[in-house]
Design a protein around this motif. Structure first.
Motif, PDB file in Angstrom:
ATOM      1  N   MET A  13      -4.860  14.678   6.253  1.00 10.46           N
ATOM      2  CA  MET A  13      -3.748  15.305   5.535  1.00 10.46           C
ATOM      3  C   MET A  13      -4.276  16.409   4.619  1.00 10.46           C
ATOM      4  O   MET A  13      -5.133  16.168   3.762  1.00 10.46           O
ATOM      5  CB  MET A  13      -3.034  14.225   4.708  1.00 10.46           C
ATOM      6  N   PRO A  14      -3.775  17.660   4.825  1.00 16.04           N
ATOM      7  CA  PRO A  14      -4.209  18.747   3.933  1.00 16.04           C
ATOM      8  C   PRO A  14      -3.444  18.698   2.606  1.00 16.04           C
ATOM      9  O   PRO A  14      -2.445  17.990   2.485  1.00 16.04           O
ATOM     10  CB  PRO A  14      -3.844  19.994   4.732  1.00 16.04           C
ATOM     11  N   TYR A  15      -3.897  19.480   1.645  1.00 13.68           N
ATOM     12  CA  TYR A  15      -3.325  19.394   0.290  1.00 13.68           C
ATOM     13  C   TYR A  15      -2.083  20.254   0.083  1.00 13.68           C
ATOM     14  O   TYR A  15      -1.046  19.775  -0.364  1.00 13.68           O
ATOM     15  CB  TYR A  15      -4.398  19.791  -0.733  1.00 13.68           C
ATOM     16  N   SER A  16      -2.168  21.546   0.422  1.00 12.76           N
ATOM     17  CA  SER A  16      -1.122  22.507   0.073  1.00 12.76           C
ATOM     18  C   SER A  16       0.235  22.062   0.623  1.00 12.76           C
ATOM     19  O   SER A  16       0.336  21.572   1.749  1.00 12.76           O
ATOM     20  CB  SER A  16      -1.509  23.879   0.652  1.00 12.76           C
ATOM     21  N   LYS A  17       1.290  22.210  -0.194  1.00  6.12           N
ATOM     22  CA  LYS A  17       2.622  21.700   0.159  1.00  6.12           C
ATOM     23  C   LYS A  17       3.093  22.187   1.530  1.00  6.12           C
ATOM     24  O   LYS A  17       3.601  21.413   2.342  1.00  6.12           O
ATOM     25  CB  LYS A  17       3.627  22.089  -0.933  1.00  6.12           C
ATOM     26  N   GLY A  18       2.909  23.482   1.761  1.00  8.61           N
ATOM     27  CA  GLY A  18       3.353  24.045   3.035  1.00  8.61           C
ATOM     28  C   GLY A  18       2.623  23.414   4.210  1.00  8.61           C
ATOM     29  O   GLY A  18       3.213  23.115   5.253  1.00  8.61           O
ATOM     30  N   ILE A  65       0.851  -1.195   0.000  1.00  5.73           N
ATOM     31  CA  ILE A  65       0.000   0.000   0.000  1.00  5.73           C
ATOM     32  C   ILE A  65       0.887   1.245   0.000  1.00  5.73           C
ATOM     33  O   ILE A  65       1.692   1.438   0.910  1.00  5.73           O
ATOM     34  CB  ILE A  65      -0.923   0.033   1.236  1.00  5.73           C
ATOM     35  N   PRO A  66       0.739   2.095  -1.028  1.00  4.33           N
ATOM     36  CA  PRO A  66       1.508   3.335  -1.050  1.00  4.33           C
ATOM     37  C   PRO A  66       0.981   4.317  -0.005  1.00  4.33           C
ATOM     38  O   PRO A  66      -0.224   4.463   0.160  1.00  4.33           O
ATOM     39  CB  PRO A  66       1.263   3.901  -2.452  1.00  4.33           C
ATOM     40  N   ILE A  67       1.916   4.965   0.678  1.00  7.25           N
ATOM     41  CA  ILE A  67       1.552   6.022   1.624  1.00  7.25           C
ATOM     42  C   ILE A  67       2.444   7.228   1.352  1.00  7.25           C
ATOM     43  O   ILE A  67       3.288   7.199   0.463  1.00  7.25           O
ATOM     44  CB  ILE A  67       1.718   5.553   3.098  1.00  7.25           C
ATOM     45  N   GLY A  68       2.257   8.288   2.127  1.00 10.27           N
ATOM     46  CA  GLY A  68       3.109   9.465   1.989  1.00 10.27           C
ATOM     47  C   GLY A  68       2.686  10.368   0.850  1.00 10.27           C
ATOM     48  O   GLY A  68       1.605  10.221   0.278  1.00 10.27           O
ATOM     49  N   GLY A  69       3.566  11.307   0.525  1.00 13.71           N
ATOM     50  CA  GLY A  69       3.227  12.311  -0.479  1.00 13.71           C
ATOM     51  C   GLY A  69       3.494  11.805  -1.881  1.00 13.71           C
ATOM     52  O   GLY A  69       3.475  10.615  -2.138  1.00 13.71           O
ATOM     53  N   GLY A  70       3.741  12.749  -2.782  1.00 13.46           N
ATOM     54  CA  GLY A  70       4.091  12.349  -4.133  1.00 13.46           C
ATOM     55  C   GLY A  70       2.906  12.336  -5.056  1.00 13.46           C
ATOM     56  O   GLY A  70       2.766  13.187  -5.913  1.00 13.46           O
ATOM     57  N   ASP A  71       2.013  11.379  -4.885  1.00 14.60           N
ATOM     58  CA  ASP A  71       0.894  11.264  -5.806  1.00 14.60           C
ATOM     59  C   ASP A  71      -0.196  12.248  -5.398  1.00 14.60           C
ATOM     60  O   ASP A  71      -0.324  13.339  -5.931  1.00 14.60           O
ATOM     61  CB  ASP A  71       0.373   9.827  -5.768  1.00 14.60           C
ATOM     62  N   ASN A  72      -0.970  11.849  -4.420  1.00 14.39           N
ATOM     63  CA  ASN A  72      -1.930  12.751  -3.799  1.00 14.39           C
ATOM     64  C   ASN A  72      -1.693  12.648  -2.306  1.00 14.39           C
ATOM     65  O   ASN A  72      -2.218  11.733  -1.671  1.00 14.39           O
ATOM     66  CB  ASN A  72      -3.370  12.340  -4.121  1.00 14.39           C
ATOM     67  N   PRO A  73      -0.895  13.537  -1.750  1.00 13.77           N
ATOM     68  CA  PRO A  73      -0.532  13.381  -0.340  1.00 13.77           C
ATOM     69  C   PRO A  73      -1.748  13.253   0.569  1.00 13.77           C
ATOM     70  O   PRO A  73      -1.702  12.539   1.565  1.00 13.77           O
ATOM     71  CB  PRO A  73       0.263  14.651  -0.027  1.00 13.77           C
ATOM     72  N   GLN A  74      -2.853  13.916   0.185  1.00 18.26           N
ATOM     73  CA  GLN A  74      -4.023  13.882   1.085  1.00 18.26           C
ATOM     74  C   GLN A  74      -4.685  12.504   1.135  1.00 18.26           C
ATOM     75  O   GLN A  74      -5.538  12.252   1.957  1.00 18.26           O
ATOM     76  CB  GLN A  74      -5.019  15.000   0.762  1.00 18.26           C
ATOM     77  N   ASN A  75      -4.269  11.565   0.235  1.00 22.37           N
ATOM     78  CA  ASN A  75      -4.767  10.185   0.306  1.00 22.37           C
ATOM     79  C   ASN A  75      -3.698   9.242   0.847  1.00 22.37           C
ATOM     80  O   ASN A  75      -3.822   8.039   0.736  1.00 22.37           O
ATOM     81  CB  ASN A  75      -5.201   9.688  -1.081  1.00 22.37           C
ATOM     82  N   GLY A  76      -2.625   9.824   1.409  1.00 24.31           N
ATOM     83  CA  GLY A  76      -1.460   8.994   1.715  1.00 24.31           C
ATOM     84  C   GLY A  76      -1.139   8.801   3.175  1.00 24.31           C
ATOM     85  O   GLY A  76      -0.002   8.502   3.517  1.00 24.31           O
ATOM     86  N   GLN A  77      -2.114   8.961   4.054  1.00 28.45           N
ATOM     87  CA  GLN A  77      -1.824   8.692   5.460  1.00 28.45           C
ATOM     88  C   GLN A  77      -1.454   7.223   5.649  1.00 28.45           C
ATOM     89  O   GLN A  77      -1.952   6.358   4.926  1.00 28.45           O
ATOM     90  CB  GLN A  77      -3.048   9.026   6.313  1.00 28.45           C
ATOM     91  N   ALA A  78      -0.598   6.959   6.620  1.00 28.63           N
ATOM     92  CA  ALA A  78      -0.116   5.580   6.787  1.00 28.63           C
ATOM     93  C   ALA A  78      -1.168   4.686   7.444  1.00 28.63           C
ATOM     94  O   ALA A  78      -1.297   3.522   7.092  1.00 28.63           O
ATOM     95  CB  ALA A  78       1.169   5.568   7.605  1.00 28.63           C
TER      96      ALA A  78
END
Lengths: 328, 320
Positions: free
Chosen positions: A300-305, A119-132
């Motif tokens: 997880m919010p979207y904006s990079k900052g 299962i992919p987690i973390g940022g990169g693709d859509n970080p807001q769908n990437g919680q562990a």
């Protein structure tokens, strides 16, 4: 042992390739795995070597695919499923929690379910769908949960997960995929599941961490060392079942425990580790309260900052260690 | 297809075993030993027996949670089943799985999934193994009409059709999902119409006619095992009992139930065996008596069995 510099992604591909070659019952399935490398790019190039027999494209049906893997595992295959994201994995949570995790217990060991779900987690693709959401899976009796931090761990643990006779949730952080490090290339290289690894020795403070958070912790440890604070960094690598003994031994030595993870604090794995230490005889060796440095308790919010403030960074780790040691 | 007297007798015997097994569960002396409820399928025995007996010995079976008749039909041993329902140590799974999750690898029965419809993909997976390993075997998967409403039914049909998996989905349509009649829970025109949308062939049979079910599943199995892909058999039947051991059945009329009682699968089969297969009444009586005795033996066995020791709760959750 021959060592090569490989990215996390290349190391995982090597693990898949070696295990698929060694055992024809290993079948890799996921969306776009044949022509497009799957959601993480790790299956690129495997099509020519293995074809449809061992590499199967699936429809976007996470529940059915994970359940199918469980049924296949019960009857003789050794499936490796790659899902698109953690949020997609949640759709298949039931098939993991009961379809895969329970038959071994309910059948008193007569039915085994050897399968791996990447299962992919973390940022990169859509970080807001990437919680562990690692704690959700670790909570389920019968599931193993693995979260590697670098290429060598990615390879050694994936091989162990595929060979394991239990359902294994294998969490891969997209932020680490292209980072290169030294990886043993021999087929025999494997890292056993359920064993914590001491990433760095030290006597001042014990820091327990895993996944991408390890990168920040190791960065912090270098800075701390320059200041004379020697951190012992322990990476469980497998979050279920958790190998607590090295953590107990380390806390006994340092008297200080900091737990760092990217995932939300509330109900996270840090709480489990903290409670286990507090409940153990090692508690008497603690010279200060246990400290948890974790992700914020929000989605997880979207904006990079905003994404960046969600998870602990090296400077947060350094500050936490000084707070814990009572240093201004 | 020609039916041997031996096959017909086994079908008849197992239908009665299933009936008596569940009637025993309804009795107060047993039901008080059931931890929770038990799902009954009195009146649906022909579907379970007809379908299971149409499969090869090495085929796999995935059950629905209305599973006692299916388990008996698959060849599961009823002493161990009864002991499991009562949560005994000598139960088929040592009292860990209970009535709802009976499974028995020795008869290729993979058991029942814990949520409605969750067994469909398990069956797809078992079928994938048969396909990859070229065993020539197929998988039988039971589901009730209530599980048609789960997304997993559609996902699994799609996957099975895409991969041409050797799996036969037998839908026991008893016209109720819990207490809700089918017209209020299922929008498609028919089960076959839903299957057709996924390109999966389907037939509808009288689920109370064991020969009709057996014949339909035999044909479906032949197609599935030869590489044609999945098949759906809708068997229309009726629960002649409550949804589970607690059901008061306030949602359906006594008249409706009476009509179906006239269509009791065991009575129908008795007539068929005498009229069409010239079986002797005394042979049938003997089979019925044997079934009664086997259930009584199972009750004795389970009543006298010991409870699991408390340590059994800590049976390992991981394979070594």
């Amino acid at each position: 042992m021959e060592i090569k510099e490989l990215s996390f992604k290349e190391a995982m591909r090597q693990a898949l390739q070696e295990e698929m070659k060694a055992d024809p019952q290993v079948v890799v399935m996921g969306q776009d795995v044949r022509k497009n490398g799957g959601s993480l790019g790790i299956t690129l190039g495997l099509e020519e070597k293995f074809g449809e027999d061992q590499l199967m494209d699936t429809p976007s049906s996470e529940q059915a695919v994970v359940g199918t893997a469980a049924g296949a595992a019960m009857t003789g295959l050794r499936p490796v499923v790659e899902l698109g994201s953690m949020d997609q994995a949640l759709l298949a949570f039931g098939e993991l929690a009961h379809g895969a995790a329970r038959p071994f217990y309910w059948s008193r060991g007569k039915v085994k379910v050897p399968m791996t779900v990447i299962i992919p987690i973390g940022g990169g693709d859509n970080p807001q769908n990437g919680q562990a959401l690692e704690n959700l899976f670790a909570h389920i009796s019968g599931l193993k949960v693995v979260e590697p931090s670098n290429a060598a761990q990615g390879k050694g643990l994936l091989k162990a997960a595929i060979r394991d006779d239990n359902p294994v949730v294998f969490l891969v952080n997209r932020d680490l995929l292209n980072i290169k490090s030294q990886v043993p290339v021999e087929d025999s290289y494997i890292l056993p599941l359920g064993k914590s690894y001491t990433e760095r020795k030290g006597g001042s403070v014990t820091i327990v961490t895993w996944g991408a958070a390890l990168v920040s912790v190791l960065e912090a440890a270098v800075v701390l060392e320059q200041d004379g604070v020697r951190a012992e960094v322990i990476n469980p690598m497998t979050l279920a079942p958790l190998d607590m003994d090295p953590i107990f031994q380390s806390v006994k030595k340092t008297g200080h425990l900091l737990i760092v993870h990217d995932e939300n604090k509330t109900g996270g794995m840090g709480a489990e580790i903290s409670a286990s230490v507090a409940e153990s005889p090692v508690f008497d060796y603690l010279e200060a309260p246990i400290f948890r440095l974790c992700g914020l308790d929000v989605p997880m919010p979207y904006s990079k900052g905003l994404e960046d403030v969600m998870t602990p960074k090296a400077e947060d780790v350094i500050q936490s260690v000084y707070d814990l040691l009572g240093v201004d | 297809m020609k039916y041997t007297e031996e096959l017909l007798a086994t079908m008849y015997y197992r239908m009665y075993q299933a009936r008596f097994f569940e009637e025993a569960l309804k009795s107060s002396s047993v039901s008080e030993k059931i931890n929770g409820v038990s799902h009954l399928s009195i009146g649906q025995e022909a579907t379970a027996v007809g379908a299971c007996m149409a499969m090869n010995e090495d085929d796999k079976i995935v059950m629905s949670f209305r599973n006692h008749a299916q388990a008996i039909a698959s060849g599961m041993e009823i002493k161990g089943m009864m002991a499991e329902v009562m949560g005994r140590e000598s139960g088929i799974n040592g009292g860990l799985s209970g009535s709802a999750h009976l499974s028995d690898a020795s008869v290729n029965n993979l058991g029942t999934s814990p949520a409605p419809g969750a067994g469909y993909p398990i069956a797809c997976g078992a079928a994938l193994t048969q396909q990859k390993q070229k065993t020539g075997q197929a998988v039988l998967c039971f589901g009730g009409d209530g599980t048609l409403d789960e997304g997993l039914f559609g996902e699994s049909l799609n996957l099975a059709a895409l991969w041409k998996l050797p799996v036969i989905f037998v839908i026991e349509n008893n016209f109720f999902s819990g207490a809700t009649a089918i017209e209020h829970h299922f929008a498609p025109k028919s089960v076959a119409a839903l299957a057709a949308a996924y390109g999966v062939p389907a037939v509808t049979v009288d689920g109370n006619d064991v020969i009709a079910v057996h014949s339909a599943v035999t044909k479906a199995r032949a197609k599935a095992a030869s590489g044609e892909g999945p098949f759906v058999v809708e068997a229309q039947t009726y629960r002649l009992c409550g949804y589970d051991t607690n059901d008061l059945q306030l949602y359906r009329s006594v008249d409706e139930q009476k009509i179906w009682q006239q269509h009791d699968p065991i009575n129908l089969f008795t007539e068929t065996l005498i009229q069409d297969y010239q079986m002797d009444q005394s042979v049938l009586e003997q089979l019925k008596e044997n079934a009664t005795r086997s259930v009584n033996d199972a009750l004795d066995y389970a009543e006298n069995a010991s409870d699991p020791s408390m340590n059994d709760a800590l049976t390992p959750v991981y394979a070594k």
